[in-house]
Enzyme design. Structure first.
Site, PDB file in Angstrom:
ATOM      1  N   TYR A   1      -6.080   6.647   4.311  1.00 57.96           N
ATOM      2  CA  TYR A   1      -6.318   5.629   3.285  1.00 57.96           C
ATOM      3  C   TYR A   1      -5.564   4.341   3.607  1.00 57.96           C
ATOM      4  CZ  TYR A   1      -5.681   2.686  -0.695  1.00 57.96           C
ATOM      5  OH  TYR A   1      -5.626   1.563  -1.484  1.00 57.96           O
TER       6      TYR A   1
ATOM      7  N   ASP B   1      -9.763   5.257  -2.645  1.00 61.66           N
ATOM      8  CA  ASP B   1      -8.641   5.837  -3.391  1.00 61.66           C
ATOM      9  C   ASP B   1      -9.228   6.601  -4.580  1.00 61.66           C
ATOM     10  OD1 ASP B   1      -9.394   3.883  -5.201  1.00 61.66           O
ATOM     11  OD2 ASP B   1      -7.372   3.091  -5.479  1.00 61.66           O
TER      12      ASP B   1
ATOM     13  N   GLU C   1       0.825  -1.208   0.000  1.00 62.75           N
ATOM     14  CA  GLU C   1       0.000   0.000   0.000  1.00 62.75           C
ATOM     15  C   GLU C   1       0.864   1.265   0.000  1.00 62.75           C
ATOM     16  OE1 GLU C   1      -3.045   0.310  -0.573  1.00 62.75           O
ATOM     17  OE2 GLU C   1      -3.735  -1.759  -0.379  1.00 62.75           O
TER      18      GLU C   1
END
Length: 281
Positions: free
Chosen positions: A110, A128, A27
């Site tokens: 996020y 996102d 990520e």
């Protein structure tokens, strides 16, 4: 979700044996970097640093060197800081809840939600740019996601299936839809599995908000990268003359780029006038 069952990409961090730490690495790497560039680097990193303590025991400079050309190298520094905290405070275990994840260095809203969702199956909205674009078009009827807002999470949460296992897969599916079909440029509406899309129903109105094009050539980012390339490629500190040689077009820009690297802690200045990666002086 039926579409996702057929079209899901075979990405290495989606395999069932992948750990939460390895998903966290993916990520961080995927922020502002295309998947095709991330896959080989991610594969290299999880083999080298399978657990946080392995990275924590590695010098900062070596982690920055291993980051290579993924871009935005401060991510590498923050990821190592995160590894140190996980090793020292969490016994090498990545926490499962969003609130605790947010306390880790370099972990924003996020990333915390993505790890909670994809590593631990938490039923939390993960938003996102791809998710925001799908929602903006299909629900709000606008062609562009616009600026991020608190309402994005509310929109995404309303779409989540009630069943926890399905909500996790739904989050991955809508993200994939935005990445492969509902793309920013030239979306493949003919291949979209959604039965209703407000944007299509309105005749796909054009985006009226001008978009900023992020160029790279000739920017401070490029000069910073060239300076870091010199340091990453050297086993010892680099002389000032080698730094000066990387960018002769604009001396002021080169000095500005070097100063920003020093301020960010990505480069260290030695008393003898040479420069090194952090911790390698």
């Amino acid at each position: 979700m039926a579409w996702f069952d057929v079209h899901e990409r075979d990405l290495p961090w989606r395999k069932p044996e992948v750990t939460a730490w390895q998903i966290l690495i993916s990520e961080i790497m995927l922020q502002q970097t295309p998947v095709v560039r991330v896959i080989p680097k991610w594969t290299e990193w999880v083999a080298r640093w399978p657990v946080p303590s392995a990275m924590a025991e590695t010098g900062v400079g070596e982690v920055v060197r291993a980051w290579g050309k993924l871009g935005y190298p401060r991510r590498a520094m923050r990821l190592r800081e995160c590894a140190v905290v996980l090793a020292e405070r969490f016994d090498d275990v990545v926490p499962a809840d969003v609130e605790t994840l947010l306390t880790l260095p370099g972990i924003g809203d996020y990333t915390a939600r993505a790890v909670a969702c994809f590593a631990f199956g938490q039923s939390v909205p993960v938003v996102d740019i791809n998710v925001r674009r799908v929602i903006a078009r299909s629900i709000h009827g606008v062609g562009d996601a616009g600026n991020a807002a608190k309402s994005d999470l509310t929109d995404a949460e309303r779409l989540l299936p009630a069943e926890r296992a399905r909500s996790t897969r739904f989050s991955a599916a809508i993200m994939e839809l935005g990445a492969l079909v509902c793309t920013a440029k030239n979306p493949s509406c003919h291949a979209c599995p959604l039965s209703h899309c407000r944007w299509v129903e309105l005749g796909r109105p054009a985006v009226t908000t001008p978009k900023k094009v992020q160029k790279f050539a000739g920017t401070d980012r490029q000069v910073r990268g060239l300076i870091l390339d010199q340091l990453r490629g050297s086993a010892e500190p680099v002389s000032r003359s080698r730094i000066d040689a990387v960018w002769t077009t604009d001396v002021g820009q080169r000095e500005r780029a070097l100063d920003s690297l020093l301020t960010d802690g990505l480069v260290e200045a030695l008393p003898d006038g040479r420069f090194a990666l952090p911790g390698e002086a």
